[in-house]
Design an enzyme around this catalytic site. Structure first.
Site, PDB file in Angstrom:
ATOM      1  N   ASP A  88      -6.670   0.721   0.237  1.00 57.44           N
ATOM      2  CA  ASP A  88      -6.867   1.098   1.644  1.00 57.44           C
ATOM      3  C   ASP A  88      -8.267   0.661   2.045  1.00 57.44           C
ATOM      4  OD1 ASP A  88      -8.617   2.910   0.488  1.00 57.44           O
ATOM      5  OD2 ASP A  88      -7.966   4.590   1.736  1.00 57.44           O
ATOM      6  N   LYS A 148       0.825  -1.203   0.000  1.00 58.54           N
ATOM      7  CA  LYS A 148       0.000   0.000   0.000  1.00 58.54           C
ATOM      8  C   LYS A 148       0.862   1.257   0.000  1.00 58.54           C
ATOM      9  CE  LYS A 148      -2.792   2.880   2.970  1.00 58.54           C
ATOM     10  NZ  LYS A 148      -3.283   3.088   4.331  1.00 58.54           N
TER      11      LYS A 148
END
Length: 251
Positions: free
Chosen positions: A179, A160
């Site tokens: 996310d 991420k």
């Protein structure tokens, strides 16, 4: 004369009425008749979703304030389970005190812990920030690396964070940022059935054009914060409503 034995009347079978009582809907309770979207990831539907997102959020971008790739690394690490608004408040002062990777790498851990405390999980985040900073200084000459493989060698950096930095700071579409908003909305729009971020990212990479990977994440995050909120999605205000068959729609 022998007495004849009277037969007892047969008991009435109430099984049908019992079944009706058991299957009858509870008064006032709404039941969903939505069955999902046939072939939800077909190219035409995906293209329609991308068009709608472009219409709604043509200028969507990362909302973490930063002036260079290194600051974005730090801000993204601090954003774990914390709002961007709070991170921006913390880093506004933080980046004035710590000007570069070297300053973070050799900071006083106790001081840094207190300075980032409002973002939560401050002890682990301090270790990650200092570890990543030290690696950037000692292994990459003070420059944030430009490949996924190198980014993943930094302490505290997973896919991420790497995708955020590579996509936002360098414009490199190395993958799709997943996310909490992207995960939730991708499932709601039936673009994936998975719950594990890595698998969700792989599904999205398989159905999205690579030149849309970066912008798609920004747009979905904006949409999740502004319209398709978790507790009560604002479906009336959603331009994706006609393409969505989520069970928790409010229209």
């Amino acid at each position: 004369m022998a007495k004849t034995k009277k037969s007892k009347p047969a008991k009435q079978n109430n099984s049908r009425s019992v079944v009706k009582l058991r299957t009858k809907n509870h008064p006032g309770k709404k039941t969903s008749t939505r069955r999902g979207t046939p072939d939800p990831t077909n190219p035409k539907r995906v293209a329609a979703i991308l068009t709608k997102l472009d219409e709604a959020y043509p200028n969507a971008s990362c909302e973490l304030k930063h002036e260079n790739p290194f600051q974005l690394v730090v801000s993204t690490i601090l954003s774990a389970q914390c709002t961007d608004v709070r991170v921006n408040l913390v880093t506004e002062k933080l980046y004035k005190k710590y000007s570069d990777a070297k300053a973070f790498a050799y900071a006083d851990p106790a001081e840094l812990e207190q300075e980032i405390r409002p973002t939560g999980f401050f002890r682990n985040k301090t270790k990650s920030v200092m570890g990543a900073s030290k690696a950037i200084v000692e292994q990459f000459g003070g420059q944030v690396p430009r490949t996924m493989e190198q980014m993943l060698t930094l302490p505290g950096v997973a896919r991420k964070t790497a995708n955020v930095v590579l996509g936002t700071a360098y414009g490199i579409p190395s993958g799709v940022v997943v996310d909490t908003h992207v995960l939730r909305l991708a499932r709601r729009l039936e673009l994936t059935k998975h719950e594990e971020p890595k698998k969700v990212e792989q599904d999205l990479m398989n159905i999205l054009p690579q030149n849309k990977w970066i912008q798609f994440s920004h747009q979905l995050i904006w949409h999740g914060r502004r319209v398709c909120v978790a507790r009560k999605p604002r479906c009336v205000a959603c331009n994706l409503e006609s393409l969505c068959h989520a069970k928790d729609k409010t229209v």
